[in-house]
Every structure is written in structure tokens, then in C-alpha cells.
Design a protein around this motif. Structure first.
Motif, PDB file in Angstrom:
ATOM      1  N   GLU A  23       0.828  -1.204   0.000  1.00  0.00           N
ATOM      2  CA  GLU A  23       0.000   0.000   0.000  1.00  0.00           C
ATOM      3  C   GLU A  23       0.862   1.254   0.000  1.00  0.00           C
ATOM      4  N   ALA A  44       2.047   1.979  -3.507  1.00  0.00           N
ATOM      5  CA  ALA A  44       0.984   2.596  -4.309  1.00  0.00           C
ATOM      6  C   ALA A  44       0.805   4.062  -3.918  1.00  0.00           C
ATOM      7  N   GLU A  60       3.474   6.235  -5.445  1.00  0.00           N
ATOM      8  CA  GLU A  60       3.214   6.494  -6.861  1.00  0.00           C
ATOM      9  C   GLU A  60       2.198   7.621  -7.013  1.00  0.00           C
TER      10      GLU A  60
END
Length: 857
Positions: free
Chosen positions: A815, A818, A821
Motif C-alpha cells: 500500500e 501505491a 506512486e
């Protein structure tokens, strides 16, 4: 009407070489005026050649190479040119331009690159001996010219690179004969019987210097050039002999011993070579001593001595009897005399080998394109043939009908492609096989037997492996190996790991392999090799290796296992089953998923009927499917293992695979439950397997969030595994890193991942590299290093694509990656793309650099 272009004459023709004496000095002195002088020179000399119907083969700077169908025409052109040059008004800084010329008649051939042949070089050397304004001719040219021109004899002179002295003549032009010029530039005459125009060496400059240094600088009197048949020993010895002519006032003599069939004929052959055998009435040794006593320092070359080693006492006696004598020997084996200095002749390096191939190909009228694909194919040929000059020459001959890629591919199929039946070659040099067979005939039965048995091996192996396979019938492998090393049929390979390995070059290995298959006992040694590889691979199956050294040895021996498996399957030998099952597990364990599945395909299609073997094969299948992310298929394969076999070790490994699938599918309670069952089965099966399975249970608990219990079990697994050097310990740094990330200490994890990555790179475990790159990306994201995390994620993505793995569920950090990003936006994709673009061989180094730039260890 358009005149036809003048065609270059071929066959026996006249060759005229010319150049300007002192041209470099003139060019420097004249500066910008030099091109004009050169233009005038070219017009005068070129015009004279054209007027007599000569063909200008080439011009280089201030030099002309011209050919004529008749010697008289060549002489007239030379005289016309000399008169025109003398009559021309040259600038004061030039004075009288001096053009030196040489004319010779001989047989030449013409290829795409121009004229070739020994006589071309002789004509060039004649011109080089002249002075400005002088025309020198050879006796052959003088005889054919006849009375058309007056000549003065200069006596016999030795030209550079030509051992024998040749009569030379000075043309008298307008009353200017030999007295008008200084003595011509030739070498001192030395008695010898060397062939004219010694061989042109490629890549042997250092070897030539070694021979010269041993004889002249070190004062060695007996020097032996040793190497495999076809290594170029004779060529090196001849080149050295020619180069050493001026250093031996007593002469240099070549005794060719290839056709001498017995030791007692060796000294008579030497006596004949040195010119002491014709009128001798006593023993040949006395004749040689009497013939050489007054000559001074001399060198005798004994070429091809390997089949006359029984005559070494004669060599020693000769050296004792003639104090000023030195002996240069070529042999595939040393003479083993106390005073002998051995100079091993190694293979050509890649660049020299390519040069040799291209030179021989040009002689056949073939050329290579120079494209990178052709170069790569020819480099493959060089490595297949181990840089052996004879083999390279035989291969190059085929380039007149094959492309480099076709040549490489056909050589991989059969070394018998290497043949040259044209006249002029020794019978044993007509093919690589003939050379090998000649060498083997020199050896006792034991080395010959070992050579054949080496055909079962895929590459170099340690002595213990040779003894285990090839010494099963009490063959003394150590002594037999020494015999093969003496004649350089076997390579000694040192890889920097303090272990020495021995093996055959690939082309020789293929010959040995064919001999093994044709031998009455060939199957015996093939089977011995296959059973040995099976034992090595079976002992190192996943989680079961009791010593890390055993596991590493099995991984290192994969090429041997692959060769053994090919034979076993082709021969329908039962060892194919357990060998294939064990090898597949090792392949899967090292990230070679596609290879593992290919090995398993025939085993899965046609089970052996042995529940242990079939269970092991299904476990390897489950392992490979886990790597590939085909989780449901992996679960089914693991379940099949449990129905096939009751073997507790294989069942424990199958349960480990099942637990891994559960963890990857976020079924953590099931993963822990199955892991506990696996650990219970492994508890009584030895510390290596027990510790490995316990480590996997700890991993399942880590994924489930039970960090305390996971920490305890990791420690217990290490305690059990360390005393037996359990193979699974190679993954301990990954476990420590995973635990640190899950425990909220991502900075601490970075160095552990880096250490694991470096170890995986050394061992060649590509799947472990993928695992560690994925974990490192998550750890960097958890530590807040977004840019580095995305780049490492790109590295992991590229690595996963290569090993056939799509993703890993490592839990902690996914997580956060992500989120990183999202925080970086479009720049995140750029950083990931940067990681994807890193070449495979540099991924680990880049990842470790990023880890250590941000770590706290």
C-alpha cells in the motif's frame, strides 16, 4: 571505340616494385610542395609502366606495384621511368629524386584483395634492397630479359624474411652500374635449410618474443614449444628460426620429424638436415658433431618430436657433444629433460582468431560482411573451437560456401565439418578429428580411455568428479589425466574459487562424445555419469540439503545434469525419472521457471510409477507454478503430491508449497495451519529439512501478522540449520528484512535486502533477485523514499518479466508503494521506467546502491 580495360596478368609474370628513397624526409621538408612532387613522380613512373603495357596493381603513397606478362617489358618500363625521373626538373629542395626499383619473375595468384603468393613478397624485398636511381633484378628476371639490358652480378644476398641467399643483379642504365651506388641493403648470409618466406603469424608476437628471450636472453639451450596438435607450434618455430638467423653464425637448421617413424631414425634425420649425413661413414651423432664443430653457434629445430620421445637421450647427447648448439623443439608433450625450458602455446585470443579466420577466408575468395551478427557468429565459432589455429583455418575454408551463422550452427552439430583434403597438408592436419586421433595414438591405453570417457561430461569438472565417474573400473584417473595434460588435450581451468577443474574444449568434447557412443562400453560410462548427477541433484532438493556446499555444487553442476538427462531420456534409462524430478526442483528454486516446466513435461505426461519420483516431480511442478503466479494450479499440484506418495519428506515440501499459495491468496489462517502440519512431518527428518520447513512456517506467520511467533521461529530455524549448514540459510537475509519491514523498521531492512541481492547474484538465483527487489521497493516506500522505491519497483518489474513471475504478495509495503506512486504523479512513472531500463547485469548493483544510500546500517 572504347578501349577494353587492361586486365591484370596472372600465373608466371614479372613484378615491378618502386618507391621514392627518403620520401618521409622529403615530405617533411617540402611541406605543401610535396603533393606536387608526388604528382609529377606518379605521372612519370605511371606513364612509363603504361607505355610498356604494364598493369598497375596498386599505388600506396609514393610506391607502385606493377605487373607485366613479359620480363623484358617490365625492364623497359623500369629503364624508361628511371630516365624520365633523372631528366625531370625537380625543385631545388629535392635535388635529384631517387626512385628505387626491384624486378622479379614468379608465379602468383590473384584474389579480390590483389596479388598473393610468396613471389610478391620476394619482389618487394628486392626493391627494398635497392638505392634511389637503382634497378635490382633477380636471376630469374635477368635470364628472361636476356641481352636487352646489361646487368652486373652482385653475388648471392639474403633478403629480409627469406632465409636462403639469392643471386641479385644491378641493371646498368646509361652507364650507371653497381659502382654508382652504395652496397645494397640485404641481410647477412647464414647457412640454413629453412623454407623461403616463413609463415606470417597472427596473434603470436608475445610467443615469438618468449622463444627469442629464452634462447638469447636466458641462455637456454633446449627450448620446447608444447601445445595441442594444430596450435601452431611449427609456424611459431619457423618464424622464430627465421628471425634468429642473424644470431647464429653457425646457421639455423630445420629437421622435420613428422615422417620419421622410430627413435633410432631421429639422429640420421638431423644429420641430413644439417648437411652432415651425405658422406658420413660413422654413427650419425659423430657425423653431426664433426659437421658442426667449426661452424660456431648454431640452432637446430626439431619439428614434431612428440612421437619420438624415446629418442630424448639422443637430444641430450647432441647438446653435450656440441657446446655451441641450441635446440628448439616442437612437441605436443615435453621431453622431460632436466635442462629443458618448456613454453606452452595457448589458444589465440578472440581478436587474433578473428583475424586468422578472415585471412584464410580471403585466400578462398570469401569475405565476411563485418556486420555485428557475422562477428558474433564468428566469435561463437572461435569459442567452439577454443581458439585453436588449425581448427580455425579449417573452419575458415568453409566460409566460401557457408555464412558465419551457418558455419557456427553446423559446427555445433558436428566437428566433422572441419576437413581440408587439398594437397599440401599433413594427413593428420586434414581434419580436427585426424589431429586428435594422431595425438591419442601417442598415448598409453589409460589416457586414451579417459579421453573417451570425458565425452560424457558437459564441461570442466573437478578431479573428484572425474574419479567418481570415469574411475569406476579402477582406472588411475590422476595418472591418465596427467598424460592428457602433457599433450594439451585437456584444459586446466582455475576460476578463482581455489578449485581446479579439467575438461575438453567443446570441439574436442564432441569428438570424444562420438567416440564414447561408438565404444562397446560407452553406455556404461554414460550411465555412470547420469547416476552421479542424479545423486548430486537428489541430495540438494528444496529445503533438504544438509550442507550449503552440496546445494551450491548441485546448482553449479546443472550443465552436467542437463547433459545426463538428455542421454538418459534418449536411451530410455530409468535414471531419467529421479534425475529429471530433482533437477526440475533445483531449477524452480533458482528462478528458472520455464526450464523447470520443460524438464517436467515428459515426467508429468508419463509418470515413472515410483511414488517417490512422481511425488518429487509434482512438488517441483507446484514450486514452478508458484513462481509463475499460477496459484490455483500450484495448489492442485501440491494436493496431487499428497495423494501420490507417503514419503514424509516430499509430503512436507508439498505442504510448504500449499502454505505459500494460501499466503499469496491472503488465506493466512490456512497458511499457518498447513505450515504447522508440514513442520510436524519434518521434525524427525533431520535438522536441514526441519529448519527449512520451520522457516517457511515462520514466513506464513509473518504474513499473518503474528510477528512475535514468527521472530521466535526464525531464530529456532537458524539454530537448527547452522550446525549442518542448511541450504535454506542462503535466504536468511531476506527473512530478516521482511521481519524488519513488518515490524515497522524499514530502514533496517534495506541492508539485509542488499546483502541477499548480492548473494543471489553470485549464486545465479534470478527468482530470489526478483523477490528481494520487490521487498526492497516496499521497504523504501515504507521508509518514505518514494523516488528510490519507484525505481526499484521498475527493476523488480523487469526482473519478474524475465523469470516469468508477475507479482508477489509480501504484505508489508504494497500500500505504501501505491501511495508513493500517487504522491509523485507522472514523475512516478518516469522513475519506474528508469528502473525498467536498467540492463539485467546492472540491476543488483543499482538496487544495492539505492538501498545503501538510504539505509541506516
Amino acid at each position: 571505340m572504347v578501349e577494353e580495360a587492361l586486365q591484370p596478368p596472372v600465373g608466371t609474370i614479372a613484378l615491378l616494385f618502386t618507391d621514392i628513397e627518403g620520401s618521409t624526409r622529403l615530405a617533411r621538408a617540402l611541406g605543401s610542395a610535396w603533393p606536387g612532387v608526388l604528382d609529377d613522380h606518379h605521372a612519370l613512373v605511371g606513364g612509363a609502366i603504361a607505355a610498356e603495357g604494364g598493369y598497375v596493381d596498386r599505388t600506396e603513397g609514393d610506391a607502385f606495384v606493377a605487373t607485366f606478362t613479359e620480363a623484358a617489358a617490365g625492364a623497359r618500363a623500369a629503364v624508361r621511368a628511371q630516365r624520365a625521373v633523372r631528366a625531370h626538373g625537380w625543385p631545388p629542395e629535392v635535388g635529384q629524386l631517387g626512385v628505387r626499383m626491384g624486378l622479379h619473375v614468379g608465379y602468383v595468384e590473384r584474389h579480390s584483395t590483389g596479388y598473393v603468393g610468396l613471389e610478391v613478397h620476394r619482389a618487394a624485398r628486392v626493391a627494398a634492397a635497392a638505392h634511389g636511381g637503382q634497378l635490382l633484378v633477380t636471376a630469374t628476371a635477368r635470364d628472361l630479359i636476356g641481352d636487352a639490358l646489361t646487368f652486373e652480378p652482385l653475388g648471392a644476398h639474403r633478403l629480409k624474411d627469406f632465409p636462403a641467399a639469392d643471386p641479385l643483379f644491378c641493371a646498368v642504365i646509361d652507364g650507371r652500374g653497381a659502382a654508382a651506388f652504395p652496397p645494397i641493403r640485404t641481410e647477412a648470409v647464414r647457412p640454413n635449410n629453412l623454407p623461403a618466406g616463413g609463415p606470417r603469424l597472427v596473434g603470436r608476437e608475445a610467443d615469438l618474443a618468449r622463444v627469442r628471450g629464452a634462447l638469447l636472453d636466458d641462455g637456454e639451450r633446449l627450448v620446447t614449444i608444447i601445445g595441442r596438435g594444430g596450435a601452431g607450434k611449427t609456424s611459431l618455430a619457423l618464424a622464430a628460426a627465421s628471425a634468429l638467423l642473424d644470431d647464429y653464425a653457425g646457421g639455423v637448421w630445420l629437421a622435420r620429424l613428422a615422417s620419421v617413424v622410430s627413435a633410432d631414425q631421429m639422429l640420421p634425420a638431423v644429420a641430413t638436415a644439417v648437411g652432415a649425413g651425405r658422406d658420413a661413414v660413422g654413427p650419425p651423432l659423430e657425423a653431426i658433431v664433426d659437421g658442426m664443430r667449426e661452424r660456431g653457434a648454431a640452432l637446430v629445430v626439431l619439428d614434431n618430436m612428440e612421437h619420438l620421445l624415446a629418442a630424448v637421450s639422443h637430444v641430450a647427447a647432441l647438446l653435450d657433444a656440441v657446446p655451441d648448439l641450441c635446440v628448439l623443439v616442437t612437441s605436443q608433450a615435453p621431453l622431460h629433460l632436466a635442462t629443458e625450458c618448456c613454453l606452452p602455446l595457448d589458444a589465440l585470443d578472440d581478436e587474433a582468431a578473428l583475424t586468422l579466420i578472415e585471412r584464410v577466408a580471403r585466400r578462398q575468395g570469401a569475405t565476411t560482411s563485418g556486420a555485428s551478427a557475422d562477428r558474433a557468429a564468428l566469435l561463437d565459432v572461435v569459442r567452439l573451437l577454443d581458439g585453436l589455429p588449425l581448427a580455425l583455418e579449417l573452419a575458415a575454408v568453409r566460409l566460401s560456401i557457408l555464412t558465419p551463422a551457418q558455419l557456427r550452427d553446423r559446427l555445433r552439430d558436428s566437428p566433422d565439418l572441419l576437413k581440408d583434403t587439398r594437397p599440401g597438408r599433413l594427413e593428420r592436419h586434414r581434419s580436427l578429428r585426424a589431429t586428435v586421433e594422431w595425438t591419442l595414438e601417442l598415448l598409453d591405453e589409460a589416457p586414451r580411455a579417459l579421453f573417451t570417457r570425458l565425452g560424457a561430461f558437459a564441461g570442466p569438472v573437478e578431479l573428484e568428479e572425474l574419479e567418481a565417474v570415469a574411475g569406476a573400473d579402477a582406472l588411475n584417473v590422476l595418472e591418465a589425466l596427467a598424460g592428457l595434460l602433457d599433450v594439451a588435450l585437456v584444459h586446466r581451468v582455475e576460476s578463482g574459487d581455489d578449485r581446479m577443474r579439467f575438461g575438453l574444449p567443446e570441439a574436442l568434447r564432441r569428438i570424444a562424445s562420438g567416440m564414447l557412443d561408438a565404444a562397446p562400453d560407452g553406455r556404461t560410462w554414460r550411465k555412470a555419469h547420469a547416476e552421479r548427477q542424479c545423486a548430486i541433484a537428489w541430495a540438494a532438493r528444496a529445503l533438504s540439503a544438509s550442507a550449503g556446499a552440496d546445494y551450491r555444487a548441485a546448482v553449479a553442476a546443472d550443465a552436467e545434469a542437463a547433459a545426463a538427462l538428455r542421454w538418459a531420456r534418449g536411451a530410455a534409462d530409468p535414471v531419467a525419472g529421479p534425475l529429471g524430478a530433482a533437477r526440475a526442483a533445483l531449477l524452480a528454486d533458482n528462478g528458472r521457471t520455464a526450464d523447470a516446466l520443460a524438464v517436467l513435461e515428459p515426467l508429468l505426461a508419463t509418470p515413472s510409477g515410483d511414488p517417490v519420483v512422481d511425488g518429487q516431480a509434482r512438488f517441483a511442478y507446484a514450486h514452478a507454478l508458484c513462481n509463475a503466479g499460477r496459484l490455483r494450479e500450484a495448489a492442485a499440484a501440491a494436493d496431487q503430491v499428497l495423494t501420490i506418495t507417503s514419503n514424509p519428506a516430499i509430503r512436507a515440501r508439498a505442504l510448504v508449497a500449499r502454505a505459500w499459495v494460501h499466503s499469496q491468496m491472503n488465506e493466512h489462517e490456512a497458511a499457518v495451519r498447513v505450515s504447522e502440519h508440514a513442520t510436524a512431518l519434518a521434525r524427525g527428518l533431520g535438522p536441514a529439512l526441519h529448519s527449512g520447513v520451520l522457516m517457511m512456517e515462520a514466513q506464513a506467520r509473518l504474513f499473518a501478522g503474528d510477528l512475535d511467533r514468527a521472530t521466535q521461529q526464525f531464530a529456532e530455524a537458524e539454530r537448527l540449520g547452522e550446525p549442518v549448514d542448511a541450504a535454506w540459510l542462503r535466504g536468511r537475509e531476506t527473512s530478516r528484512a521482511d521481519l524488519a519491514v513488518a515490524s515497522g523498521r524499514p530502514e533496517e531492512a534495506l541492508e539485509h535486502y542488499a546483502l541477499s541481492l548480492e548473494a543471489a547474484l553470485v549464486s545465479g538465483n534470478s527468482f530470489q533477485i526478483f523477490t528481494d527487489l520487490t521487498g526492497l521497493a516496499y521497504a523504501l516506500a515504507c521508509a518514505g523514499h518514494d523516488v528510490a522505491a519507484l525505481e526499484v519497483a521498475g527493476l523488480a518489474s523487469a526482473q519478474g518479466a524475465e523469470v516469468g513471475a508477475s507479482s508477489l504478495n509480501i504484505m508489508a509495503g504494497a500500500e505504501e508503494l501505491a501511495a508513493a506512486e500517487q504522491r509523485l504523479g507522472p514523475a512516478g512513472a518516469e522513475h519506474r521506467a528508469r528502473g525498467i531500463a536498467v540492463p539485467p547485469g546492472k540491476r543488483v548493483a543499482r538496487a544495492c546502491a539505492l538501498a545503501r544510500a538510504h539505509g541506516d546500517l
